[in-house]
Enzyme design. Structure first.
Site, mmCIF file in Angstrom:
data_model
loop_
_atom_site.group_PDB
_atom_site.id
_atom_site.type_symbol
_atom_site.label_atom_id
_atom_site.label_comp_id
_atom_site.label_asym_id
_atom_site.label_seq_id
_atom_site.Cartn_x
_atom_site.Cartn_y
_atom_site.Cartn_z
ATOM 1 C CG ASP A 493 -42.247 -15.528 24.818
ATOM 2 O OD1 ASP A 493 -42.183 -14.998 23.708
ATOM 3 O OD2 ASP A 493 -42.350 -16.753 25.002
HETATM 4 C C1 GLC Z 1 -39.720 -19.628 27.197
HETATM 5 C C2 GLC Z 1 -40.170 -19.661 25.783
HETATM 6 C C3 GLC Z 1 -39.164 -19.010 24.888
HETATM 7 C C4 GLC Z 1 -38.803 -17.665 25.393
HETATM 8 C C5 GLC Z 1 -38.382 -17.721 26.843
HETATM 9 C C6 GLC Z 1 -38.097 -16.376 27.429
HETATM 10 O O1 GLC Z 1 -38.602 -20.444 27.380
HETATM 11 O O2 GLC Z 1 -40.391 -20.965 25.356
HETATM 12 O O3 GLC Z 1 -39.662 -18.922 23.584
HETATM 13 O O4 GLC Z 1 -37.782 -17.165 24.597
HETATM 14 O O5 GLC Z 1 -39.389 -18.334 27.594
HETATM 15 O O6 GLC Z 1 -39.246 -15.609 27.588
HETATM 16 C C1 GLC Z 2 -43.096 -16.638 29.532
HETATM 17 C C2 GLC Z 2 -42.625 -17.971 29.748
HETATM 18 C C3 GLC Z 2 -42.673 -18.671 28.486
HETATM 19 C C4 GLC Z 2 -44.023 -18.518 27.790
HETATM 20 C C5 GLC Z 2 -44.563 -17.130 27.833
HETATM 21 C C6 GLC Z 2 -45.968 -17.068 27.372
HETATM 22 O O1 GLC Z 2 -42.252 -16.170 28.573
HETATM 23 O O2 GLC Z 2 -41.296 -17.996 30.237
HETATM 24 O O3 GLC Z 2 -42.372 -19.981 28.754
HETATM 25 O O4 GLC Z 2 -43.845 -18.752 26.435
HETATM 26 O O5 GLC Z 2 -44.426 -16.630 29.098
HETATM 27 O O6 GLC Z 2 -46.859 -17.625 28.262
#
Ligand code: GLC
Ligand code: GLC
Length: 820
Positions: A493
């Site tokens: 993300d």
């Molecule tokens: C968090 C989010 C997931 C994403 C991960 C890596 O675990 O829930 O959707 O893939 O972060 O950014």
């Molecule tokens: C980072 C976090 C994830 C969240 C995202 C948006 O990916 O790991 O958990 O979804 O930030 O805030």
């Protein structure tokens, strides 16, 4: 250092001191009504949606930690009168925090118990949610161990939330004027907004005759006082206050007189109830809650025998559920995680996605598209009908162009407009979850099920078409290197390559991306190949020869593009930024190697033949592996890079910026298993295994019975410290890695695959698996150091690693696997 121990027989974790490094929590409920409960009974509960139907308040990032929740107090009335020496305490330690002579919390599957003793008064509390009900039962037994009679006051209190937890925490100008309650027959009803559009209310009921109650918070606490020493607990009497506006609470007072050795049981019920819309009021036309239906529920569970029976049903439910897969290996950390806690966490992540934990506020996130599809990979065997429904719900939030809403709200099941779409990996996960469902169940009818796009019924199409559009979505969005465009982000993300955000506080995920962003993702490329392999198999099963062929060709082209632009020499690159420069390459100053493409590409089978899979994994071992797990990237980004986005916003070693992001570690375990390196795969498994890390609790800080999303990486000052426990894709993926790839027992299209890649010093293991209505009893014996499998099914030698489906009517199949 430890703060407790595992009681594997009872499937409990026993916490022996209340001041754990962080609150160590558990979950109550597994259907529509849920509670979070810490080792001091902190937490809150809600119906379906932690934001929109919150029953009780909880203040995150408060001090002292975790003082909100189920608040119980015992007051020694005799002592108070006789010696002018006031004695009161909380049998769960918080909120009074008076030192106890004995304290123990046992977190079990769907329940938590608390026992304590102070000054000869013993208490045992059990909290759980009965199956099929919308209420928490608190069964409290108080026993007098003294030589003389004891006169005690018992108080139980909760602070109600005015339903929408976000609004409750922000909209004070309105909310301080809407609170309403009713109090009848030892039951406090919280009915804010019931007069208008809500047909639901909450209640706190008490099975015993009450000596008094309060519903005005300040009456109970006293002005400018906290929950640690409420004035009315000190006084020993409540004022029967009726809340109008401000902060409605529920507080009951019960007086107990106990002879030496005598005990008393009191039951409190904290519940939610929804009335039929046209029978809200009783009498009709009044403003009084119709309590006719709820009264019988309250009466029922106020009886100890009913509460007991409900508890037995709950235990039975979990025994049945976990019975799907049980294993006995040479290692107790593996056994207890696979048999109990990892399975339990998988169920929890399925139920709650990423909505409510002690790190997820319940108001931030709905059900994530990619998150839930991955959770399904670990969940599907435990409850196939619910898995099926979740797949259909997720598919219904897919857009016509094949993309997907990134999240949906559980209450409405509608896509969340605030977050929107454009995370280009999202749709492909639907292919993986559906394939996992098909392999587990053989229920091909799901592919014909008609499901809307964008929740619009007119746009309904069979699930198969949803999957096709998922694949097409990637192919419609290819970049300059013939690799998939990343969009807002892919699985990571925080890799926001088209975002270029310069405004403080702006969301990296939702802000408008630059027009025509051409950044590409190697991760999506690998994921596409993995998804295509499943699609090809599905097409073949359906005799759609042409479709299978064109999908195979698309995957082949993708693989070619990966070898052309995505191989860096010693590992797979991560992405191309919007200027066309590689990310995750030896040429980069920082962020030279990333974990995700090594995992996903090898899982997709890339480099198995040309040695590059091995080389990529050796690079992981050399550059990313630490004793605490495998870091996401190296070297960490030391400053903010405008063109990389959120990933470089974190200080080095945290979260996606070189933290040990546990979700990704099982990909490497699977990849190692795929190239046959069982020792490596299992070594990585143990490094982040929570039970294995129990002795590091002071450092690790989070619960030793569940995975956390992240462990701080080598670059962080708090290297080895975990955060974000419970709701993480780590749960499902670790479960898949250990059960399907290391132990090697995995469902496939035509049966159960038995292909263990276990450590060389294991003599073997045995495992039982319920699969498509048949019970498989599998014994694996090691006869040599390799991974060659020789199968014997019900005494007959069988070539290969597949145990084919037995004739219908078969109840039990015995499998012996010799590995050499
Ligand atoms: C968090 C989010 C997931 C994403 C991960 C890596 O675990 O829930 O959707 O893939 O972060 O950014
Ligand atoms: C980072 C976090 C994830 C969240 C995202 C948006 O990916 O790991 O958990 O979804 O930030 O805030």
């Amino acid at each position: 250092m430890r703060y407790g121990y595992f009681d594997d027989k009872r499937r409990e974790y026993v916490i022996t001191r209340p001041d754990t490094p962080l609150p160590w929590i558990n979950y109550l409920g597994s259907e529509d009504f849920f509670g979070l409960i810490s080792n001091t009974a902190g937490g809150y509960c809600f119906y379906k949606d932690a934001r929109l139907r919150r029953l009780t308040r909880y203040r995150y990032n408060n001090a002292p930690l975790d003082d909100g929740g189920r608040r119980l107090y015992l007051r020694d009335d005799g002592a108070a009168l006789e010696h002018g020496n006031l004695l009161f305490w909380s049998p769960t330690w918080q909120p009074a925090r008076r030192a106890l002579d004995h304290y123990e919390c046992r977190h079990g599957l769907g329940y938590s118990t608390f026992s304590s003793r102070l000054s000869g008064i013993e208490s045992r509390l059990r909290c759980f949610i009965p199956q099929g009900e919308q209420l928490e039962i608190w069964q409290l037994e108080i026993k007098n161990l003294r030589q003389r009679p004891a006169r005690l006051s018992l108080f139980a209190a909760v602070e109600f939330c005015l339903w929408d937890a976000l609004d409750d925490a922000t909209n004070f100008q309105r909310n301080y004027s809407v609170g309403e309650v009713e109090v009848v027959d030892n039951v406090i009803y919280h009915k804010s907004e019931y007069r208008e559009r809500r047909d639901h209310f909450a209640y706190l009921a008490c099975s015993a005759e009450v000596a008094g109650f309060d519903t005005v918070r300040e009456s109970f606490l006293g002005p400018y006082r906290g929950w640690d020493s409420p004035a009315s607990v000190i006084d020993g009497s409540l004022s029967n206050s009726i809340a109008t506006g401000w902060q409605p609470i529920g507080a009951h007072h019960v007086r107990l007189e106990l002879n030496p050795g005598e005990s008393a049981e009191t039951i409190f019920l904290l519940g939610y109830f929804e009335n039929p819309i046209d029978e809200k009021f009783d009498p009709p036309g009044s403003q009084t809650i119709n309590k006719r239906i709820v009264r019988s529920i309250i009466a029922r569970y106020s009886q100890p025998a009913e509460a007991e029976a409900a508890f037995r049903r709950l235990r039975h439910y979990w025994d049945e559920t976990l019975d799907v897969l049980q294993v006995e290996t040479p290692d107790s950390h593996t056994d207890r995680m696979v048999n109990i806690w990892n399975a339990y966490q998988v169920m929890t992540t399925f139920n709650l996605s990423r909505s409510a934990s002690y790190f997820e506020s319940g108001i931030g996130r709905g059900i994530g598209f990619r998150d839930s599809n991955q959770d399904l990979l670990g969940f599907v065997q435990f409850d196939p009908p619910r898995a099926r429904q979740r797949i259909l719900d997720l598919a219904a939030t897919q857009l016509e162009n094949g993309g997907a809403y990134h999240q949906y709200q559980p209450l409405t099941k509608r896509g969340n407009n605030e977050i929107g779409s454009g995370f280009n990996d999202d749709p492909l996960w639907l292919v993986l979850s559906t394939a996992a469902y098909l392999k587990e169940t053989g229920d091909w009818t799901i592919l014909e099920e008609k499901v809307p796009f964008n929740n619009e019924d007119e746009l309904a199409a069979p699930v198969l078409e949803h999957l096709q559009r998922s694949i097409a979505y990637t192919l419609d969005r290819m970049g300059p290197n013939q690799l998939p465009l990343i969009g807002r982000a892919d699985w990571n993300d925080c890799l926001n390559l088209n975002c270029f955000s310069e405004i403080p506080g702006e969301s990296f995920q939702t802000t408008e991306n630059r027009e025509g962003g051409t950044a590409e993702s190697l991760f999506i490329a690998g994921l596409f190949i993995l998804a295509s392999q499943e699609m090809v198999a599905i097409y073949n099963k359906l005799d759609l020869v042409q479709e299978a062929e064109s999908c195979r060709l698309a995957a082949e082209a993708m693989e070619k593009a990966i070898w052309q632009a995505g191989w860096d020499g010693e590992w797979f690159r991560r992405a191309f930024d919007s200027f066309g420069n590689p990310i995750g390459s030896a040429d980069c100053e920082e962020g030279r190697i990333f974990i995700e493409p090594q995992g996903i590409c090898v899982m997709a089978g890339l480099g198995l033949e040309n040695g590059r899979a091995r080389q990529a994994l050796d690079s992981v071992a050399e550059h990313l592996a630490t004793p605490h797990g495998i870091m996401l990237l190296q070297p960490a980004y030391s400053r903010y890079y405008l063109h990389l986005g959120e990933i470089s916003s974190y200080p080095p070693g945290y979260k996606e910026n070189a933290g040990i992001f546990c979700h990704t570690n099982p990909w490497i375990m699977i990849a190692e298993a795929r190239i046959g390196r069982g020792n490596r795969a299992y070594d990585y498994y143990l490094r982040i295994n929570p039970s294995m890390r129990e002795t590091l609790s002071d450092l690790h800080k989070c619960e030793p019975y569940v995975y956390a999303q992240m462990i701080a990486g080598r670059d962080a000052p708090s290297y080895g410290e975990a955060k974000n426990s419970w709701l993480t894709g780590t749960a499902a993926w670790n479960y898949v890695a250990i059960t399907q790839w290391i132990l090697g027992i995995r469902p496939s299209w035509d049966g159960l695959e038995v292909a263990p890649v276990i450590p060389s010093d294991w003599v073997g293991f045995s495992l039982t698996r319920r699969f498509r209505g048949v019970r498989y009893e599998i014994r694996v014996e090691r006869h040599g150091p390799g991974n060659q499998v020789q199968l014997e099914v019900d005494g007959e030698q069988v070539p290969g690693t597949l145990v084919r489906l037995p004739p219908s009517g078969t109840a039990r199949v015995q499998v012996l696997a010799r590995i050499n």
